[in-house]
Design a protein around this motif. Structure first.
Motif, PDB file in Angstrom:
ATOM      1  N   ARG A 223       9.165 -27.180  10.530  1.00 59.25           N
ATOM      2  CA  ARG A 223       9.187 -27.577   9.162  1.00 59.25           C
ATOM      3  C   ARG A 223      10.043 -26.884   8.030  1.00 59.25           C
ATOM      4  O   ARG A 223      10.929 -26.678   7.358  1.00 59.25           O
ATOM      5  CB  ARG A 223       7.932 -27.905   8.949  1.00 59.25           C
ATOM      6  N   THR A 224       9.514 -25.066   7.626  1.00 57.88           N
ATOM      7  CA  THR A 224      10.187 -24.074   7.059  1.00 57.88           C
ATOM      8  C   THR A 224      11.907 -23.831   7.645  1.00 57.88           C
ATOM      9  O   THR A 224      12.405 -23.392   6.337  1.00 57.88           O
ATOM     10  CB  THR A 224       9.500 -23.008   7.468  1.00 57.88           C
ATOM     11  N   VAL A 225      12.300 -23.568   8.539  1.00 58.00           N
ATOM     12  CA  VAL A 225      13.256 -23.736   9.251  1.00 58.00           C
ATOM     13  C   VAL A 225      14.534 -25.071   9.156  1.00 58.00           C
ATOM     14  O   VAL A 225      15.408 -24.642   8.508  1.00 58.00           O
ATOM     15  CB  VAL A 225      13.613 -23.395  11.166  1.00 58.00           C
ATOM     16  N   THR A 226      14.064 -26.044   9.478  1.00 58.44           N
ATOM     17  CA  THR A 226      14.984 -27.203   9.345  1.00 58.44           C
ATOM     18  C   THR A 226      14.719 -27.430   7.472  1.00 58.44           C
ATOM     19  O   THR A 226      15.589 -27.611   6.888  1.00 58.44           O
ATOM     20  CB  THR A 226      14.126 -28.142  10.140  1.00 58.44           C
ATOM     21  N   ALA A 227      13.883 -27.192   6.458  1.00 60.13           N
ATOM     22  CA  ALA A 227      14.324 -27.115   5.528  1.00 60.13           C
ATOM     23  C   ALA A 227      14.593 -26.386   5.283  1.00 60.13           C
ATOM     24  O   ALA A 227      15.829 -26.924   3.468  1.00 60.13           O
ATOM     25  CB  ALA A 227      12.891 -27.037   4.902  1.00 60.13           C
ATOM     26  N   ALA A 228      15.338 -24.715   4.878  1.00 67.19           N
ATOM     27  CA  ALA A 228      15.794 -24.172   4.901  1.00 67.19           C
ATOM     28  C   ALA A 228      16.956 -23.775   5.428  1.00 67.19           C
ATOM     29  O   ALA A 228      17.918 -23.856   4.292  1.00 67.19           O
ATOM     30  CB  ALA A 228      15.287 -22.845   4.849  1.00 67.19           C
ATOM     31  N   GLU A 229      17.484 -24.141   6.076  1.00 72.14           N
ATOM     32  CA  GLU A 229      18.994 -24.273   6.674  1.00 72.14           C
ATOM     33  C   GLU A 229      19.424 -25.539   6.760  1.00 72.14           C
ATOM     34  O   GLU A 229      18.649 -26.620   8.417  1.00 72.14           O
ATOM     35  CB  GLU A 229      18.950 -23.687   8.369  1.00 72.14           C
ATOM     36  N   PRO A 230      20.105 -26.579   6.736  1.00 76.40           N
ATOM     37  CA  PRO A 230      20.434 -27.713   7.049  1.00 76.40           C
ATOM     38  C   PRO A 230      21.338 -28.214   8.405  1.00 76.40           C
ATOM     39  O   PRO A 230      22.102 -28.367   8.891  1.00 76.40           O
ATOM     40  CB  PRO A 230      21.368 -28.456   5.461  1.00 76.40           C
ATOM     41  N   ALA A 231      22.092 -26.714   8.123  1.00 77.22           N
ATOM     42  CA  ALA A 231      22.914 -26.887   9.390  1.00 77.22           C
ATOM     43  C   ALA A 231      21.942 -26.363  10.910  1.00 77.22           C
ATOM     44  O   ALA A 231      22.332 -26.466  11.995  1.00 77.22           O
ATOM     45  CB  ALA A 231      23.503 -25.601   9.700  1.00 77.22           C
ATOM     46  N   VAL A 232      20.738 -26.846  10.714  1.00 79.64           N
ATOM     47  CA  VAL A 232      20.213 -26.564  12.489  1.00 79.64           C
ATOM     48  C   VAL A 232      19.796 -27.833  12.797  1.00 79.64           C
ATOM     49  O   VAL A 232      19.119 -28.808  11.922  1.00 79.64           O
ATOM     50  CB  VAL A 232      18.636 -25.723  11.383  1.00 79.64           C
ATOM     51  N   SER A 233      19.120 -28.137  13.725  1.00 81.18           N
ATOM     52  CA  SER A 233      19.138 -29.685  14.182  1.00 81.18           C
ATOM     53  C   SER A 233      18.548 -28.854  15.522  1.00 81.18           C
ATOM     54  O   SER A 233      18.310 -28.180  15.650  1.00 81.18           O
ATOM     55  CB  SER A 233      20.263 -29.873  15.432  1.00 81.18           C
TER      56      SER A 233
END
Length: 435
Positions: A223-233
């Protein structure tokens, strides 16, 4: 036609001999220490602290390591291992991307890279935990995957208290390695939440106790990674692993639904100032190697001190040796001096040996273990035949030093560091197997 074993096979067998001998010697030392405790009485609190430290950090871990080598699978089963070989935290996150991209997404998500475990960082986390002072970069204990400890770790401190924190360890996957089922990933990670500090159920070591539901921490990382970086899937492998999830290496209960999210960071841009060098935990000098080198120095100091004593007191020793015997004082003095020179050369050789061990020489490590093994075996024979009696005042300190050298240098971390140039890219015991 007979084919001689390769040098690699011979080295491995020799390491196994030293490893088991170190465990047996540690059991013997434990019995000697128990015997000394009856002689000292209950008033010597310091002695019992030393015995607990020996039991928790040396004897029990070595016994666990020997047993787990027998019954714990050597291939990937979705669990990291402790330094003692016990099953550790579940592997609950996988990632795609380069190391700079992994660092970029973690920092963007508000995670802090943990310090390596050193004497200074260990001292700081102990004081920070006791006095409840913030330490955002507090180190995490080593866990092993692919026969090596984590390459790096990230964490988030809670309420400025290092006793409570989110943390996740990362391991780079070997070249060409795939998850069971044929999924290709670049990194595996194990994320858990430290809720308090306590004693390990299996080794009695002081350690962090983790939250039982590890899925909460896994989902927090995603959750923290996807919220901070839109390029992450993110792609989730459902029911990836549900077996072997009962307790971790500290004895804490763990539970999970077995899902494995794969975080794809390959499209994440990397800042120009981001270091591109790859991190490899095998290149970091481990504590057992430094401890082994330091103990060899202690052994060298003892030899040099003895040599100096013999050289400066050779005349007095000659008089004591002669007594009423009609021997030549000069010959006796020359003999004592000759022995002192031999001891002096041995002490200087030990100093050189310690330096080579510190630099990561496998040959020096093996020589030091061989010297300790010979010394331990000779003392064991003398003690069993009644020729000598090993007590706290006579012989126990020297025996303990030899046993500690053997335990430190025969450990997995010291062995991997000394052989790091020869570790294969894909360990043969980690070949993917389907359930």
């Amino acid at each position: 036609m007979y084919k001689a074993p390769s040098k690699e096979v011979t080295d491995t067998r020799l390491d196994h001999v030293f490893f088991v001998l170190g465990g047996a010697a540690a059991v013997w030392l434990a019995f000697l220490l128990v015997g000394e405790s009856f002689q000292l009485g209950w008033g010597q609190v310091w002695f019992y602290v030393v015995f607990w430290a020996f039991l928790a950090y040396l004897l029990l871990p070595r016994l666990h390591r020997i047993l787990t080598t027998i019954y714990v699978p050597g291939y990937f089963i979705g669990r990291a291992r402790t330094s003692d070989g016990l099953l550790g935290d579940p592997v609950n996150v996988a990632l795609l991307g380069t190391e700079p991209q992994i660092h970029a997404i973690m920092r963007a998500a508000g995670w802090t890279k943990a310090d390596d475990v050193t004497l200074g960082s260990s001292r700081r986390i102990i004081s920070s935990t006791i006095f409840k002072r913030s330490y955002p970069e507090a180190p995490v204990s080593p866990l092993h995957l692919f026969d090596r400890q984590q390459d790096f770790a990230y964490q988030q401190e809670v309420d400025s208290n290092p006793g409570k924190r989110h943390h996740v360890r990362f391991w780079r996957c070997p070249e060409g390695w795939m998850l069971p089922g044929g999924h290709k990933v670049d990194w595996l990670a194990a994320g858990t939440y430290d809720r308090s500090v306590g004693l390990s159920l299996f080794t009695l070591q002081i350690t962090h106790k983790i939250e039982q539901n590890t899925d909460v921490e896994r989902d927090h990382i995603v959750r923290t990674v996807t919220a901070a970086e839109p390029a992450v899937s993110v792609h989730v492998i459902e029911d990836f692993s549900t077996g072997y999830h009962s307790r971790n290496g500290g004895g804490d209960s763990i539970s999970t639904d077995g899902d494995l999210p794969i975080i794809d960071a390959r499209q994440v841009p990397v800042p120009a100032d981001q270091p591109t060098a790859q991190t490899d935990s095998r290149d970091r000098r481990p504590a057992p190697t430094m401890m082994g080198a330091a103990l060899v120095v202690v052994r060298a100091v003892a030899a040099l001190s003895l040599a100096v004593t013999l050289l400066t007191s050779s005349g007095e020793l000659a008089d004591i040796t002669l007594g009423d015997a009609p021997a030549d004082p000069q010959s006796t003095t020359a003999a004592v001096t000759f022995v002192a020179i031999i001891v002096l050369v041995f002490g200087l050789g030990e100093v050189f040996l310690a330096w080579r061990i510190f630099l990561g020489s496998n040959a020096a490590r093996v020589i030091a273990m061989a010297l300790s093994s010979v010394s331990i075996i000779v003392q064991a024979i003398d003690a069993s035949t009644g020729a000598t009696s090993i007590t706290l005042e006579a012989g126990l300190a020297g025996l303990a030093t030899d046993i500690l050298v053997l335990l430190a240098l025969s450990s997995q971390r010291a062995r991997v560091y000394a052989k790091r140039q020869r570790v294969p890219a894909v360990p043969p015991t980690l070949t993917t197997r389907r359930a």
